[in-house]
Write a protein that holds these residues in place. Structure first.
Motif, PDB file in Angstrom:
ATOM      1  N   LYS A   1       7.459  -5.237 -10.826  1.00 30.43           N
ATOM      2  CA  LYS A   1       6.400  -4.226 -10.893  1.00 30.43           C
ATOM      3  C   LYS A   1       5.894  -3.808  -9.511  1.00 30.43           C
ATOM      4  O   LYS A   1       5.054  -2.933  -9.393  1.00 30.43           O
ATOM      5  CB  LYS A   1       5.207  -4.759 -11.712  1.00 30.43           C
ATOM      6  CG  LYS A   1       5.545  -5.135 -13.148  1.00 30.43           C
ATOM      7  CD  LYS A   1       5.918  -3.921 -13.974  1.00 30.43           C
ATOM      8  CE  LYS A   1       6.168  -4.294 -15.434  1.00 30.43           C
ATOM      9  NZ  LYS A   1       6.568  -3.129 -16.238  1.00 30.43           N
ATOM     10  N   ARG A   2       6.422  -4.461  -8.479  1.00 30.63           N
ATOM     11  CA  ARG A   2       5.894  -4.200  -7.144  1.00 30.63           C
ATOM     12  C   ARG A   2       6.245  -2.806  -6.638  1.00 30.63           C
ATOM     13  O   ARG A   2       5.513  -2.229  -5.846  1.00 30.63           O
ATOM     14  CB  ARG A   2       6.417  -5.264  -6.172  1.00 30.63           C
ATOM     15  CG  ARG A   2       5.809  -6.633  -6.408  1.00 30.63           C
ATOM     16  CD  ARG A   2       6.508  -7.696  -5.595  1.00 30.63           C
ATOM     17  NE  ARG A   2       5.935  -9.017  -5.857  1.00 30.63           N
ATOM     18  CZ  ARG A   2       6.531 -10.153  -5.535  1.00 30.63           C
ATOM     19  NH1 ARG A   2       7.717 -10.132  -4.933  1.00 30.63           N
ATOM     20  NH2 ARG A   2       5.956 -11.309  -5.790  1.00 30.63           N
ATOM     21  N   GLY A   3       7.374  -2.269  -7.052  1.00 35.36           N
ATOM     22  CA  GLY A   3       7.759  -0.938  -6.618  1.00 35.36           C
ATOM     23  C   GLY A   3       6.733   0.106  -7.018  1.00 35.36           C
ATOM     24  O   GLY A   3       6.337   0.957  -6.209  1.00 35.36           O
ATOM     25  N   ALA A   4       6.287   0.033  -8.283  1.00 31.14           N
ATOM     26  CA  ALA A   4       5.284   0.991  -8.758  1.00 31.14           C
ATOM     27  C   ALA A   4       3.986   0.833  -7.983  1.00 31.14           C
ATOM     28  O   ALA A   4       3.332   1.820  -7.622  1.00 31.14           O
ATOM     29  CB  ALA A   4       5.047   0.785 -10.249  1.00 31.14           C
ATOM     30  N   ALA A   5       3.590  -0.430  -7.725  1.00 31.61           N
ATOM     31  CA  ALA A   5       2.362  -0.666  -6.970  1.00 31.61           C
ATOM     32  C   ALA A   5       2.487  -0.144  -5.537  1.00 31.61           C
ATOM     33  O   ALA A   5       1.595   0.526  -5.030  1.00 31.61           O
ATOM     34  CB  ALA A   5       2.036  -2.163  -6.956  1.00 31.61           C
ATOM     35  N   MET A   6       3.617  -0.448  -4.890  1.00 30.50           N
ATOM     36  CA  MET A   6       3.815   0.017  -3.514  1.00 30.50           C
ATOM     37  C   MET A   6       3.944   1.537  -3.466  1.00 30.50           C
ATOM     38  O   MET A   6       3.609   2.166  -2.457  1.00 30.50           O
ATOM     39  CB  MET A   6       5.062  -0.634  -2.914  1.00 30.50           C
ATOM     40  CG  MET A   6       4.916  -2.135  -2.671  1.00 30.50           C
ATOM     41  SD  MET A   6       3.625  -2.557  -1.479  1.00 30.50           S
ATOM     42  CE  MET A   6       4.452  -2.141   0.054  1.00 30.50           C
ATOM     43  N   GLY A   7       4.425   2.137  -4.556  1.00 31.16           N
ATOM     44  CA  GLY A   7       4.480   3.593  -4.623  1.00 31.16           C
ATOM     45  C   GLY A   7       3.100   4.211  -4.575  1.00 31.16           C
ATOM     46  O   GLY A   7       2.880   5.247  -3.933  1.00 31.16           O
ATOM     47  N   ILE A   8       2.153   3.568  -5.250  1.00 29.57           N
ATOM     48  CA  ILE A   8       0.770   4.044  -5.203  1.00 29.57           C
ATOM     49  C   ILE A   8       0.198   3.854  -3.800  1.00 29.57           C
ATOM     50  O   ILE A   8      -0.491   4.727  -3.257  1.00 29.57           O
ATOM     51  CB  ILE A   8      -0.091   3.302  -6.247  1.00 29.57           C
ATOM     52  CG1 ILE A   8       0.366   3.700  -7.660  1.00 29.57           C
ATOM     53  CG2 ILE A   8      -1.571   3.619  -6.064  1.00 29.57           C
ATOM     54  CD1 ILE A   8      -0.364   2.992  -8.765  1.00 29.57           C
ATOM     55  N   ILE A   9       0.520   2.719  -3.190  1.00 23.97           N
ATOM     56  CA  ILE A   9       0.087   2.483  -1.818  1.00 23.97           C
ATOM     57  C   ILE A   9       0.682   3.536  -0.889  1.00 23.97           C
ATOM     58  O   ILE A   9       0.092   3.918   0.119  1.00 23.97           O
ATOM     59  CB  ILE A   9       0.514   1.074  -1.347  1.00 23.97           C
ATOM     60  CG1 ILE A   9      -0.064   0.008  -2.273  1.00 23.97           C
ATOM     61  CG2 ILE A   9       0.075   0.827   0.080  1.00 23.97           C
ATOM     62  CD1 ILE A   9      -1.539   0.103  -2.489  1.00 23.97           C
ATOM     63  N   GLY A  10       1.870   4.022  -1.252  1.00 22.81           N
ATOM     64  CA  GLY A  10       2.518   5.065  -0.460  1.00 22.81           C
ATOM     65  C   GLY A  10       1.680   6.333  -0.332  1.00 22.81           C
ATOM     66  O   GLY A  10       1.876   7.117   0.603  1.00 22.81           O
ATOM     67  N   LEU A  11       0.766   6.539  -1.285  1.00 25.38           N
ATOM     68  CA  LEU A  11      -0.158   7.669  -1.165  1.00 25.38           C
ATOM     69  C   LEU A  11      -0.946   7.568   0.140  1.00 25.38           C
ATOM     70  O   LEU A  11      -1.232   8.575   0.794  1.00 25.38           O
ATOM     71  CB  LEU A  11      -1.129   7.680  -2.353  1.00 25.38           C
ATOM     72  CG  LEU A  11      -0.546   8.056  -3.718  1.00 25.38           C
ATOM     73  CD1 LEU A  11      -1.569   7.807  -4.817  1.00 25.38           C
ATOM     74  CD2 LEU A  11      -0.100   9.501  -3.728  1.00 25.38           C
ATOM     75  N   ALA A  12      -1.286   6.333   0.515  1.00 27.02           N
ATOM     76  CA  ALA A  12      -2.022   6.125   1.763  1.00 27.02           C
ATOM     77  C   ALA A  12      -1.089   6.091   2.964  1.00 27.02           C
ATOM     78  O   ALA A  12      -1.303   6.765   3.961  1.00 27.02           O
ATOM     79  CB  ALA A  12      -2.820   4.818   1.673  1.00 27.02           C
ATOM     80  N   LEU A  13      -0.031   5.296   2.848  1.00 26.23           N
ATOM     81  CA  LEU A  13       0.854   5.079   3.994  1.00 26.23           C
ATOM     82  C   LEU A  13       1.631   6.328   4.378  1.00 26.23           C
ATOM     83  O   LEU A  13       1.881   6.574   5.559  1.00 26.23           O
ATOM     84  CB  LEU A  13       1.833   3.939   3.683  1.00 26.23           C
ATOM     85  CG  LEU A  13       1.202   2.565   3.435  1.00 26.23           C
ATOM     86  CD1 LEU A  13       2.286   1.548   3.113  1.00 26.23           C
ATOM     87  CD2 LEU A  13       0.393   2.114   4.621  1.00 26.23           C
TER      88      LEU A  13
END
Length: 464
Positions: A131-143
Motif C-alpha cells: 500500500k506504500r505506493g498509493a501513500a507515496m503517490g499522495i506525498i508526491g503532491l507535495a514533493l
C-alpha cells in the motif's frame, strides 16, 4: 489505500503540509533573485548564495536525520524542525541586509532538511509494502507539485508585490501547521537512545558541504577553477573518509548496510542518473524562455504550469499503479515518455511557437511522475523497517549530490557549446540556443541510460 486511524491520518496530512511548504520555499528564489540583487546592490555570485547556501546546509543536515529520527520522538522532532524553519522564514522576510537574509535562509535549511526523510520513515511505518505506493503517490503532491509550481508562483508575486512576500506569505501557513501539529501529532516508531557519532557528523558536514559547494561553483566559473575542482576533490576524499569511518564504527551515524539490499542500490543508481538529467534539464527551459527569448519570469512560469498541474493530478495515480505493477514495469514506461518530452525540448528554436515548450514540458512531467515516486518507493520497500531512517537519509543525500552534479554538468555543456559557437562567429542568441539544444540532447541520452538500468531491478519482495 488501507484504512487509517484518525491519529495516523492526522500525522500524514500534517507532515505532508510541512514537506510541501519546505519544498515550495526551496524553488521560489531563482525567479526572485534579480529583484533581491537590485534591492541589496549585490553581484550574481553573491546572489547565488540564496540557493547555494540553502542547498549546502540542507545537504549537511540530511545525513543527521537518520540519527535524529531514531533518537527523538516524532512529535518533538517535527515541532522543533518547524519552529526552526518558521523562524528562518520570518528572519528572511524582514531582513534589512543581505547577510541577514542569507542567515534566515540557512536557518530555514536546518529545519527543512528534516522534513523529507522524516516523512518517508513515517509513511513506511504507517503502511504495509503493498500500500506504500498509493501513500507515496499522495506525498508526491507535495514533493513533485511544489518544485514545479514554485517558479510560476514566484513570478506572479515578484511581478506584483515585493519579493519579501515569498517569505511573509508562507510564514502564517507554517505557523498554522505548527499549531495543528502541536495539537494532533502523535509518535510513530520506537525511540532509540543512540550514541551521537561526533566524528561522523564532522566528516559528513565537511565532505558533503565542500562537494556540493564545488558543484555549485560551476555556474559562475569553470572546472579548471580551484573553486570548482579543489572543493570537489576535497569533498570526494572527505566523503570517502566518512563512508569508511561509518562502515568501521560500532554505532554509525548512517548505516550503509542499506546498500546490501539489491533493489535499494539499483533504485539509488537509477535515481542518481535520472537526477542528473532532471535538474540540469529543468534549468535549461527557463534559460531558453528568459535569456534567449526575453520573456518575463511570469510567462516562463506559465509555460511550466500545465506540467505542474498534471504532476499534481497524476501523483496519486502513479502510486496506485506502482502498487499494482511495480517499478520494473512502470519506470521504463515513464522514462520513455520523459525521453519524448525532452527530445521535443531539444528541438526548440528562436521562433518556436510557445505551445511547443508547453507540450514538451507537459509530456516530460507526465513521464517523470510515473518514475520518481515509484523508484523511491521501490528503494524503501527493499529495506526492513529497522533500517528505514538510514535508507531515507542515504537516498535523499545521494539524490542531492546527483542533482548538484547534474546541474553542474549540463551547465558546463551549455557554456562550452555557447562559447564555441560565439568563437565561430555566431550571434549570442544563436550560440546560446545551440548550447541549450546540446544540453537537452545530453539529458535525453542520460534518460536512456536510466531506462537501461531499470533492467537490473529484481522482482520486488514484500518487506516487513
Amino acid at each position: 489505500m488501507q484504512s487509517l486511524s484518525k491519529r495516523d491520518r492526522g500525522v500524514l496530512y500534517i507532515l505532508m503540509a510541512g514537506v510541501f511548504l519546505s519544498f515550495l520555499n526551496q524553488t521560489l528564489m531563482n525567479t526572485a533573485l534579480p529583484s533581491i540583487m537590485r534591492e541589496f546592490n549585490i553581484t550574481t555570485a553573491l546572489g547565488q548564495w540564496m540557493t547555494n547556501g540553502y542547498m549546502l546546509v540542507n545537504g549537511v543536515m540530511v545525513p543527521l536525520t537518520a540519527f535524529l529520527i531514531q533518537r527523538y520522538k516524532t512529535r518533538n522532532l517535527y515541532l522543533t524542525a518547524m519552529v526552526i524553519f518558521a523562524t528562518g522564514t520570518l528572519i528572511a522576510g524582514f531582513a534589512p541586509t543581505y547577510p541577514i537574509l542569507i542567515t534566515g535562509r540557512m536557518i530555514q535549511a536546518i529545519g527543512g532538511g528534516v522534513f523529507g526523510p522524516l516523512m518517508n520513515v513515517i509513511v513506511m511505518n504507517l503502511f504495509t509494502s503493498d500500500k506504500r505506493g498509493a501513500a507515496m503517490g499522495i506525498i508526491g503532491l507535495a514533493l513533485n507539485f511544489a518544485p514545479t509550481i514554485g517558479p510560476t508562483l514566484s513570478g506572479f508575486i515578484v511581478s506584483n508585490v515585493s519579493w519579501r512576500w515569498l517569505f511573509l506569505g508562507i510564514a502564517p501557513l507554517m505557523i498554522i501547521d505548527l499549531v495543528l501539529a502541536a495539537l494532533m501529532l502523535g509518535n510513530i516508531g520506537e525511540q532509540k537512545f543512540l550514541k551521537f557519532d561526533f566524528v561522523g557528523v564532522i566528516l559528513s558536514s565537511i565532505g558533503l558541504g565542500t562537494l556540493l559547494y564545488g558543484f555549485s561553483n560551476v555556474g559562475t566559473g569553470d572546472w579548471t577553477s580551484p573553486n570548482v575542482w579543489a572543493f570537489i576533490l576535497i569533498g570526494s576524499l572527505v566523503t570517502y573518509g566518512f563512508v569508511f569511518q561509518q562502515t568501521h564504527t560500532s554505532v554509525p551515524l548512517l548505516n550503509f548496510k542499506v546498500f546490501t539490499y539489491h533493489n535499494f542500490w539499483v533504485a539509488v543508481l537509477i535515481n542518481v542518473v535520472l537526477m542528473t538529467a532532471l535538474y540540469g534539464g529543468a534549468l535549461m527551459l527557463p534559460l531558453y524562455m528568459q535569456t534567449v527569448r526575453g520573456t518575463s519570469a511570469l510567462i516562463s512560469g506559465l509555460v511550466i504550469m500545465p506540467g505542474a498541474l498534471v504532476t499534481a493530478m497524476l501523483s496519486p495515480t502513479s502510486g496506485k499503479l506502482y502498487d499494482q505493477y511495480g517499478a520494473r514495469v512502470l519506470a521504463p514506461i515513464g522514462l520513455g515518455i520523459t525521453f519524448v518530452g525532452t527530445v521535443i525540448l531539444s528541438s526548440l528554436a528562436l521562433d518556436t511557437p510557445l505551445w511547443v515548450p508547453v507540450v514538451g514540458q507537459f509530456i516530460r512531467q507526465v513521464g517523470l511522475v510515473l518514475v520518481m515516486m515509484p523508484i523511491q518507493t521501490e528503494a524503501f520497500n527493499a529495506v526492513p523497517l529497522a533500517l528505514m531512517p538510514d535508507a531515507s537519509a542515504a537516498f535523499t543525500t545521494v539524490r542531492q549530490v546527483a542533482a548538484s552534479f547534474g546541474t553542474a554538468a549540463l551547465i558546463t555543456v551549455y557554456s562550452l557549446v555557447t562559447l564555441a559557437q560565439k568563437q565561430a562567429g555566431h550571434s549570442l542568441k544563436v550560440a546560446e540556443m545551440q548550447g541549450i539544444h546540446t544540453a537537452f540532447w545530453m539529458a535525453s541520452l542520460i534518460i536512456v541510460v536510466s531506462g537501461l538500468l531499470t533492467l537490473l531491478l529484481h522482482k520486488r519482495q514484500p518487506s516487513a
